[in-house]
Design an enzyme around this catalytic site. Structure first.
Site, PDB file in Angstrom:
ATOM      1  N   ASN A   1       0.848  -1.202   0.000  1.00 49.37           N
ATOM      2  CA  ASN A   1       0.000   0.000   0.000  1.00 49.37           C
ATOM      3  C   ASN A   1       0.876   1.241   0.000  1.00 49.37           C
ATOM      4  OD1 ASN A   1       0.541   0.836   2.853  1.00 49.37           O
ATOM      5  ND2 ASN A   1      -0.373  -1.166   3.256  1.00 49.37           N
TER       6      ASN A   1
ATOM      7  N   ASP B   1      -4.301  -6.083   5.221  1.00 44.05           N
ATOM      8  CA  ASP B   1      -5.338  -6.877   5.872  1.00 44.05           C
ATOM      9  C   ASP B   1      -5.311  -8.333   5.402  1.00 44.05           C
ATOM     10  OD1 ASP B   1      -6.336  -4.818   7.427  1.00 44.05           O
ATOM     11  OD2 ASP B   1      -7.531  -4.027   5.775  1.00 44.05           O
TER      12      ASP B   1
ATOM     13  N   LYS C   1       7.845 -17.324 -10.780  1.00 41.96           N
ATOM     14  CA  LYS C   1       7.026 -16.258 -11.365  1.00 41.96           C
ATOM     15  C   LYS C   1       5.825 -16.863 -12.104  1.00 41.96           C
ATOM     16  CE  LYS C   1       7.167 -12.469 -14.631  1.00 41.96           C
ATOM     17  NZ  LYS C   1       7.871 -11.833 -15.731  1.00 41.96           N
TER      18      LYS C   1
ATOM     19  N   PRO D   1      -2.789 -11.737  10.502  1.00 43.35           N
ATOM     20  CA  PRO D   1      -3.030 -11.540  11.936  1.00 43.35           C
ATOM     21  C   PRO D   1      -3.140 -10.050  12.230  1.00 43.35           C
ATOM     22  CG  PRO D   1      -0.731 -12.148  11.526  1.00 43.35           C
ATOM     23  CD  PRO D   1      -1.466 -12.292  10.222  1.00 43.35           C
TER      24      PRO D   1
ATOM     25  N   ILE E   1      -1.940  -7.506  14.387  1.00 46.45           N
ATOM     26  CA  ILE E   1      -0.810  -7.427  15.333  1.00 46.45           C
ATOM     27  C   ILE E   1      -1.214  -6.625  16.567  1.00 46.45           C
ATOM     28  CG2 ILE E   1       1.604  -6.718  15.617  1.00 46.45           C
ATOM     29  CD1 ILE E   1       1.793  -6.876  12.486  1.00 46.45           C
TER      30      ILE E   1
ATOM     31  N   PHE F   1      -3.463   3.275  15.277  1.00 43.59           N
ATOM     32  CA  PHE F   1      -3.715   4.302  14.264  1.00 43.59           C
ATOM     33  C   PHE F   1      -4.908   3.877  13.420  1.00 43.59           C
ATOM     34  CE2 PHE F   1      -0.670   7.791  13.575  1.00 43.59           C
ATOM     35  CZ  PHE F   1       0.102   7.617  14.711  1.00 43.59           C
TER      36      PHE F   1
ATOM     37  N   LYS G   1     -12.938   2.123  16.195  1.00 41.94           N
ATOM     38  CA  LYS G   1     -11.718   1.308  16.093  1.00 41.94           C
ATOM     39  C   LYS G   1     -11.036   1.171  17.447  1.00 41.94           C
ATOM     40  CE  LYS G   1     -10.014   1.000  12.244  1.00 41.94           C
ATOM     41  NZ  LYS G   1      -9.476   1.225  10.921  1.00 41.94           N
TER      42      LYS G   1
ATOM     43  N   LYS H   1     -10.272  -2.528  18.768  1.00 46.33           N
ATOM     44  CA  LYS H   1      -8.893  -2.995  18.982  1.00 46.33           C
ATOM     45  C   LYS H   1      -8.588  -3.185  20.464  1.00 46.33           C
ATOM     46  CE  LYS H   1      -7.450  -2.441  14.605  1.00 46.33           C
ATOM     47  NZ  LYS H   1      -6.687  -3.338  13.746  1.00 46.33           N
TER      48      LYS H   1
HETATM   49  O1  C5P Z   1      -7.996  -2.434  11.240  1.00 46.02           O
HETATM   50  P1  C5P Z   1      -7.091  -1.362  10.736  1.00 46.02           P
HETATM   51  O2  C5P Z   1      -6.055  -1.866   9.760  1.00 46.02           O
HETATM   52  O3  C5P Z   1      -7.776  -0.147  10.225  1.00 46.02           O
HETATM   53  O4  C5P Z   1      -6.318  -0.895  12.058  1.00 46.02           O
HETATM   54  C1  C5P Z   1      -5.263  -0.006  12.038  1.00 46.02           C
HETATM   55  C2  C5P Z   1      -4.426  -0.153  13.270  1.00 46.02           C
HETATM   56  O5  C5P Z   1      -4.177  -1.514  13.566  1.00 46.02           O
HETATM   57  C3  C5P Z   1      -3.045   0.445  13.077  1.00 46.02           C
HETATM   58  O6  C5P Z   1      -2.569   0.833  14.347  1.00 46.02           O
HETATM   59  C4  C5P Z   1      -2.253  -0.727  12.522  1.00 46.02           C
HETATM   60  O7  C5P Z   1      -0.863  -0.579  12.736  1.00 46.02           O
HETATM   61  C5  C5P Z   1      -2.839  -1.891  13.301  1.00 46.02           C
HETATM   62  N1  C5P Z   1      -2.899  -3.152  12.563  1.00 46.02           N
HETATM   63  C6  C5P Z   1      -2.104  -4.216  12.947  1.00 46.02           C
HETATM   64  N2  C5P Z   1      -2.190  -5.409  12.282  1.00 46.02           N
HETATM   65  C7  C5P Z   1      -3.042  -5.574  11.255  1.00 46.02           C
HETATM   66  C8  C5P Z   1      -3.862  -4.514  10.859  1.00 46.02           C
HETATM   67  C9  C5P Z   1      -3.755  -3.299  11.524  1.00 46.02           C
HETATM   68  O8  C5P Z   1      -1.300  -4.065  13.882  1.00 46.02           O
HETATM   69  N3  C5P Z   1      -3.099  -6.732  10.625  1.00 46.02           N
END
Ligand code: C5P
Length: 408
Positions: free
Chosen positions: A213, A282, A292, A310, A312, A332, A346, A350
């Site tokens: 991204n 995601d 390839k 996962p 994190i 974030f 969020k 989270k």
């Molecule tokens: O669910 P979303 O991706 O919008 O959440 C964003 C927050 O979760 C950010 O702090 C990002 O670093 C963290 N995150 C993570 N692992 C993921 C997805 C997001 O730590 N797989």
């Protein structure tokens, strides 16, 4: 940036070949907004002329304690009292030995001895041959100078003017500038361990392609720098970005979300604060092809299956340490609309005490940003500013929220 705006510095040069770096340092200090009064020892003038330093600092250079330009003839008193700090760069082995003994037989050493010790910090950037640096006498002097209240910067390592290789070079001007700016920042996270994730992740489809991204990593890197400036020991787990590592920060480079998770899981037991600024993918392709993927001539693109990565942050936030408050987690949210509502949702999803919202398209790749901080009680807006300024404000906000922290 004008990180030294309003600061008045005495830049002292003692004798050493690193004096040539002091010219560029002086220029960088002025560019960063400081006013600079240069003072040189007689030995320093053997390496670089006062003319050069005057031109770069835009002020006459002081060389002698008998300088008649001072109405009271007390340059050693006047110059030190006007300064926010005295920076000796380069600080030679001989000059440090002299300082240690409180000797004061020239203007620069006089000025250091006569400075109001509580109000005007003395900062030393040593520069010398590796044997001189390693000598027990020098190491003893450095330790004693620190004990006497001086701030001694690290030395650089590498090739030396004498042709030898080792420790003892003066830090490069940009490194010294970063350390000096850090010196002036409030130490609101002194001694705390902070873990930061930054940048995008890269999920491989085959050995030459993947999905990622547009996250530049700039915000996370700025947070790592700001936490370090605030006195923290910082580990930065970085996705694939080409940003320079902030000084004093331990960086672990990773590529995929699972590698990032592994690095976080290994480092988080030591951390007091975890700031998840990375834009973690995601999903990842369910399989990574060993070779390839080729066009097969059918005109049909290959079908890709995805599996979820996962989360994190959510995983860490569920840990015992996070739930007991021993680990403070900050997430974030990069949204494209309705920031406050999404950030609040969020934060709850989270399970973190603090969620930082920003508008994705208005931050990715840019040097500035605007943030909204959502905690249990309220939402706080940090208006648009460069990312380092915002990172410093965020670090201050985090420090204030740490239970048991003096700033709480
Ligand atoms: O669910 P979303 O991706 O919008 O959440 C964003 C927050 O979760 C950010 O702090 C990002 O670093 C963290 N995150 C993570 N692992 C993921 C997805 C997001 O730590 N797989």
């Amino acid at each position: 940036m004008n990180d030294l705006a309003g600061k008045h510095l005495v830049l002292g040069l003692s004798g050493g070949i690193a004096c040539y770096k002091a010219a560029e340092l002086c220029r960088a200090l002025v560019k960063e907004g400081a006013s600079v009064q240069v003072v040189m020892t007689e030995a320093a003038t053997q390496f670089i002329t006062p003319v050069t330093m005057q031109a770069l600092s835009n002020r006459p250079v002081y060389l002698s304690q008998w300088d008649a330009r001072e109405p009271n003839n007390m340059a050693h008193i006047n110059l030190g009292r006007q300064a926010d700090a005295i920076l000796i760069a380069p600080a030679s082995a001989d000059f440090m030995a002299k300082l240690l003994h409180g000797r004061a037989d020239d203007l620069l050493s006089l000025l250091c001895l006569a400075r109001p010790i509580e109000r005007v910090p003395l900062l030393l950037a040593p520069a010398m041959n590796r044997e001189m640096w390693a000598h027990p006498a020098t190491q003893r002097n450095v330790a004693q100078l620190r004990a006497d209240g001086a701030h001694v910067f690290e030395v650089g390592r590498g090739e030396q003017a004498c042709g030898e290789v080792g420790d003892g070079r003066m830090l490069e001007p940009d490194e010294l500038l970063e350390d000096l700016i850090a010196f002036f920042q409030p130490k609101v996270l002194q001694g705390q361990r902070v873990l930061v994730t930054a940048g995008p992740t890269y999920e491989a489809i085959d050995p030459v392609r993947g999905i990622t991204n547009l996250s530049s990593g700039k915000m996370g890197f700025a947070i790592a720098r700001a936490a370090r400036e605030a006195g923290a020991e910082v580990t930065l787990v970085a996705g694939p970005v080409c940003l320079p590592t902030p000084r004093g920060v331990q960086r672990i480079d990773v590529r995929s979300a699972r590698e990032m998770q592994q690095a976080v899981v290994a480092a988080v037991p030591e951390a007091r604060v975890f700031i998840a600024a990375a834009a973690v993918a995601d999903w990842r392709p369910a399989q990574t092809a060993a070779h390839k993927i080729k066009k097969d001539g059918s005109g049909q693109p290959p079908a890709l299956d995805f599996v979820e990565n996962p989360d994190i942050l959510a995983g860490v936030a569920q840990s015992e340490r996070a739930r007991s408050g021993a680990l403070y987690c900050v997430g974030f949210a990069a949204e494209s609309e309705d920031l406050l509502a999404h950030a609040q949702a969020k934060r709850a999803r989270k399970g973190v005490p603090l969620l930082v919202g920003n508008i994705g398209p208005a931050t990715f790749g840019r040097d500035d940003n605007a943030l909204i901080l959502v905690d249990e009680q309220r939402a706080t807006e940090l208006p648009r500013a460069d990312k380092l300024t915002l990172a410093r404000q965020l670090v201050g906000e985090i420090a204030r929220r740490l239970p048991g922290h003096p700033a709480h």
